[in-house]
Motif scaffolding. Structure first.
Motif, mmCIF file in Angstrom:
data_model
loop_
_atom_site.group_PDB
_atom_site.id
_atom_site.type_symbol
_atom_site.label_atom_id
_atom_site.label_comp_id
_atom_site.label_asym_id
_atom_site.label_seq_id
_atom_site.Cartn_x
_atom_site.Cartn_y
_atom_site.Cartn_z
ATOM 1 N N LEU A 1 0.788 -1.170 0.069
ATOM 2 C CA LEU A 1 -0.035 -0.059 -0.001
ATOM 3 C C LEU A 1 0.771 1.142 -0.163
ATOM 4 O O LEU A 1 0.442 2.246 -0.295
ATOM 5 C CB LEU A 1 -0.992 0.082 1.306
ATOM 6 N N GLN A 2 2.135 1.150 0.526
ATOM 7 C CA GLN A 2 2.892 2.303 0.700
ATOM 8 C C GLN A 2 3.531 2.688 -0.662
ATOM 9 O O GLN A 2 4.192 2.241 -1.500
ATOM 10 C CB GLN A 2 4.148 1.879 1.688
ATOM 11 N N VAL B 1 -10.079 4.834 -9.424
ATOM 12 C CA VAL B 1 -9.241 5.167 -8.406
ATOM 13 C C VAL B 1 -7.874 4.917 -8.641
ATOM 14 O O VAL B 1 -7.662 3.727 -8.862
ATOM 15 C CB VAL B 1 -10.394 4.672 -7.097
ATOM 16 N N THR B 2 -7.096 5.846 -8.183
ATOM 17 C CA THR B 2 -5.647 5.585 -8.305
ATOM 18 C C THR B 2 -5.168 5.724 -6.798
ATOM 19 O O THR B 2 -3.895 4.970 -6.542
ATOM 20 C CB THR B 2 -4.949 6.501 -9.084
ATOM 21 N N GLY B 3 -5.599 6.144 -5.860
ATOM 22 C CA GLY B 3 -5.087 6.318 -4.510
ATOM 23 C C GLY B 3 -6.181 6.296 -3.400
ATOM 24 O O GLY B 3 -7.524 6.462 -3.732
ATOM 25 N N LEU B 4 -6.002 6.084 -2.299
ATOM 26 C CA LEU B 4 -6.818 6.385 -1.094
ATOM 27 C C LEU B 4 -6.185 7.228 0.063
ATOM 28 O O LEU B 4 -5.029 7.456 0.234
ATOM 29 C CB LEU B 4 -6.841 4.770 -0.445
ATOM 30 N N PRO C 1 -2.993 -3.777 -5.045
ATOM 31 C CA PRO C 1 -3.687 -3.055 -4.381
ATOM 32 C C PRO C 1 -3.652 -1.494 -4.465
ATOM 33 O O PRO C 1 -2.532 -1.160 -5.324
ATOM 34 C CB PRO C 1 -3.210 -3.153 -3.042
ATOM 35 N N LEU C 2 -4.605 -0.795 -4.484
ATOM 36 C CA LEU C 2 -4.600 0.798 -4.459
ATOM 37 C C LEU C 2 -3.603 1.486 -3.484
ATOM 38 O O LEU C 2 -3.437 0.774 -2.400
ATOM 39 C CB LEU C 2 -5.963 1.222 -4.158
ATOM 40 N N ALA C 3 -2.799 2.376 -4.059
ATOM 41 C CA ALA C 3 -1.994 2.870 -3.179
ATOM 42 C C ALA C 3 -2.853 3.809 -2.124
ATOM 43 O O ALA C 3 -3.513 4.383 -2.406
ATOM 44 C CB ALA C 3 -1.156 3.825 -3.944
ATOM 45 N N LEU C 4 -2.402 3.602 -0.715
ATOM 46 C CA LEU C 4 -2.775 4.248 0.418
ATOM 47 C C LEU C 4 -1.883 5.572 0.492
ATOM 48 O O LEU C 4 -0.748 5.621 1.069
ATOM 49 C CB LEU C 4 -2.783 3.262 1.722
ATOM 50 N N ARG C 5 -2.438 6.695 -0.247
ATOM 51 C CA ARG C 5 -1.498 7.995 -0.183
ATOM 52 C C ARG C 5 -1.454 8.426 1.180
ATOM 53 O O ARG C 5 -0.334 8.830 1.570
ATOM 54 C CB ARG C 5 -2.174 8.938 -1.137
ATOM 55 N N PHE C 6 -2.522 8.542 2.032
ATOM 56 C CA PHE C 6 -2.450 9.154 3.178
ATOM 57 C C PHE C 6 -3.345 8.789 4.120
ATOM 58 O O PHE C 6 -4.528 8.063 3.815
ATOM 59 C CB PHE C 6 -2.831 10.809 2.861
ATOM 60 N N ILE C 7 -3.092 8.710 5.422
ATOM 61 C CA ILE C 7 -3.790 8.424 6.545
ATOM 62 C C ILE C 7 -4.202 9.735 7.641
ATOM 63 O O ILE C 7 -2.939 10.604 7.616
ATOM 64 C CB ILE C 7 -3.498 7.330 7.440
ATOM 65 N N GLY C 8 -5.306 9.801 8.082
ATOM 66 C CA GLY C 8 -5.547 10.927 9.058
ATOM 67 C C GLY C 8 -5.709 10.536 10.594
ATOM 68 O O GLY C 8 -6.658 9.413 10.600
ATOM 69 N N VAL C 9 -5.081 10.930 11.445
ATOM 70 C CA VAL C 9 -5.259 10.568 12.816
ATOM 71 C C VAL C 9 -5.475 11.604 13.836
ATOM 72 O O VAL C 9 -5.473 11.671 14.982
ATOM 73 C CB VAL C 9 -3.995 9.966 13.279
ATOM 74 N N GLY C 10 -6.240 12.700 13.449
ATOM 75 C CA GLY C 10 -6.781 13.648 14.177
ATOM 76 C C GLY C 10 -7.102 14.874 13.464
ATOM 77 O O GLY C 10 -7.405 14.882 12.085
ATOM 78 N N PRO D 1 1.562 11.102 4.525
ATOM 79 C CA PRO D 1 1.784 10.018 3.989
ATOM 80 C C PRO D 1 1.709 8.531 4.711
ATOM 81 O O PRO D 1 2.439 8.617 5.657
ATOM 82 C CB PRO D 1 3.091 10.452 3.291
ATOM 83 N N PHE D 2 1.134 7.735 4.015
ATOM 84 C CA PHE D 2 1.286 6.540 4.762
ATOM 85 C C PHE D 2 2.421 5.630 4.758
ATOM 86 O O PHE D 2 3.233 5.593 3.505
ATOM 87 C CB PHE D 2 0.219 5.497 4.029
ATOM 88 N N SER D 3 3.003 5.230 5.808
ATOM 89 C CA SER D 3 4.348 4.535 6.173
ATOM 90 C C SER D 3 3.759 3.161 6.698
ATOM 91 O O SER D 3 3.332 3.159 7.710
ATOM 92 C CB SER D 3 5.229 5.294 6.952
ATOM 93 N N ALA D 4 4.235 2.127 6.030
ATOM 94 C CA ALA D 4 3.581 0.595 6.608
ATOM 95 C C ALA D 4 4.556 0.231 7.840
ATOM 96 O O ALA D 4 3.945 -0.212 8.774
ATOM 97 C CB ALA D 4 4.140 -0.474 5.529
#
Length: 426
Positions: A202-203, A359-362, A388-397, A405-408
């Motif tokens: 995903l990264q 879709v190209t990214g999540l 799998p689709l690339a998980l570009r970013f994650i939000g935690v707040g 950016p997502f880091s596995a």
């Protein structure tokens, strides 16, 4: 005022003088009229402290500590209240120094937590749900089939998903046989490495330098956090040295345009918007404006819609086609925003939007408000043929810097409580 006497009482009339009550009233009026203002009292207090400090330093300690027995009352130093030693008076900060020190303490900024710390805090609910049950399993005395079955159930309950759980357990059983893992305490490291192997594909960092303007189309269901993610993504793009233009393509939701304009003002970014206009036309104008102004990145918002609303899905497909008219190579990225709270329903959304707009990214948001962070592993097992689709970013707040950016590796480390003496998982 006069006192009254009964006639013939034989008493004598007292001297003609003012009563105490009258004197008190006059004194009160005089005091109220002469009462200094707050600024005058503040200046007087600073001057009094400064004079007291200077006097305390000049008076010998023995004299300041205790006046002589035969000294007149007026010779007692007024700068040392309560008979305090002169040394203590000299060390006592003045009012101006105390005021300056308090202002400095208020202005001193607190250290902002790092992204690793925010990620660990954001995944605390998932870690508590997953780690609490795993810790009980890893404290057992041996690795047997009962332990592995309970471990499999724990992963499913953490929204890792059936497919991803089956894959992880197959890999884990193979490692147990090959490495002869017999102690449950050693099983956690093997489990972390198996999960890392699943989500590492995903990264994939987002490269903004391939086109100019780089057009990013953002889609998702209502309430997933599209507009907020666009505002945070604009800040991240600016951190990469890129200029940004926002396109208010969500003309359906009330106050969506105003919300995006607020984010634009917060990031000092221009916003292309029309009141009640066609969303495809708004984004078309934004792409043209970005090309004319030399803007690096265009972030195009779209109206939220459910995957089951086929006519609305066709509208968002139309937006993509119009972007291609403005720039035949665009859109260069199609990001789908997923709310982590929906768990396994995210899989259905990925399939529906991918079919409609490619879709190209999540972007996975709100990981700090759910215990379903394991859905990231479930997403990683989708599209096995194409990857799998690339998980570009994650939000935690909710902070503007809480979308990264997502880091596995960082994700897996934050998902588990590391065993004592353990290092980084590779």
């Amino acid at each position: 005022m006069f006192k009254l006497f009964k006639k013939g009482s034989g008493g004598t009339q007292p001297p003609d003088e003012k009563s105490p009550a009258a004197d008190g009233t006059a004194a009160t009026d005089a005091t109220a009229s002469a009462k200094p203002s707050w600024s005058e009292r503040l200046k007087a207090g600073i001057a009094r402290d400064t004079a007291g400090d200077a006097a305390g330093a000049a008076v010998p300690q023995a004299d300041a500590a205790m006046p002589q027995a035969d000294a007149p009352p007026e010779s007692i130093p007024s700068a040392a209240p309560d008979q305090a030693p002169a040394a203590a008076a000299a060390q006592k900060p003045s009012w101006s120094e105390r005021l300056t020190g308090a202002a400095a303490r208020e202005e001193a900024p607190a250290r902002a937590p790092s992204w690793t710390e925010r990620l660990k805090a954001g995944l605390s609910k998932t870690r508590a749900k997953l780690g609490g049950q795993l810790n009980a399993l890893f404290r057992r005395t041996k690795v047997d089939e009962d332990l592995l079955e309970e471990l499999e159930s724990t992963l499913i309950m953490a929204d890792v998903g059936m497919d991803a759980t089956a894959h992880v357990m197959a890999e884990l059983r193979g490692r147990i046989r090959r490495e002869r893992i017999e102690q449950p305490a050693l099983l956690q490291r093997a489990l972390q490495e198996c999960l890392l192997d699943v989500i590492r594909p995903l990264q994939a960092p987002l490269d903004l330098s391939a086109h100019k303007p780089f057009v990013i189309m953002i889609a998702g269901v209502n309430g997933a956090g599209k507009t907020t993610s666009i505002g945070k993504l604009a800040k991240w793009c600016q951190g990469q040295g890129k200029s940004v233009l926002l396109a208010a393509g969500d003309t359906f939701r009330a106050a969506a345009r105003e919300q995006l304009e607020t984010w634009g003002a917060r990031n000092n970014v221009a916003v292309v918007a029309q009141e009640g206009g066609d969303p495809a036309a708004v984004i078309f104008d934004a792409v043209q404006a970005a090309r004319a102004r030399g803007i690096d990145v265009v972030l195009a918002d779209t109206a939220g819609r459910l995957p089951t609303q086929l006519h609305l899905m066709e509208e968002i497909a139309k937006v993509r086609r119009v972007i291609q008219k403005a720039d035949p190579s665009g859109p260069h990225e199609v990001l789908l925003v997923l709310d982590a709270n929906i768990g396994q329903n995210a899989i259905a959304q990925v399939k529906a939007f991918d079919s409609a707009i490619g879709v190209t990214g999540l972007i996975v948001t709100k990981l700090d408000g759910t215990a379903k962070g394991g859905v990231v592993a479930a997403i990683a097992r989708q599209r096995p043929a194409r990857g799998p689709l690339a998980l570009r970013f994650i939000g935690v707040g909710e902070g503007i810097d809480d979308l990264q950016p997502f880091s596995a590796d960082a994700f897996v480390e934050a998902l588990f409580e590391p065993p004592p003496g353990a290092g980084k998982v590779n």
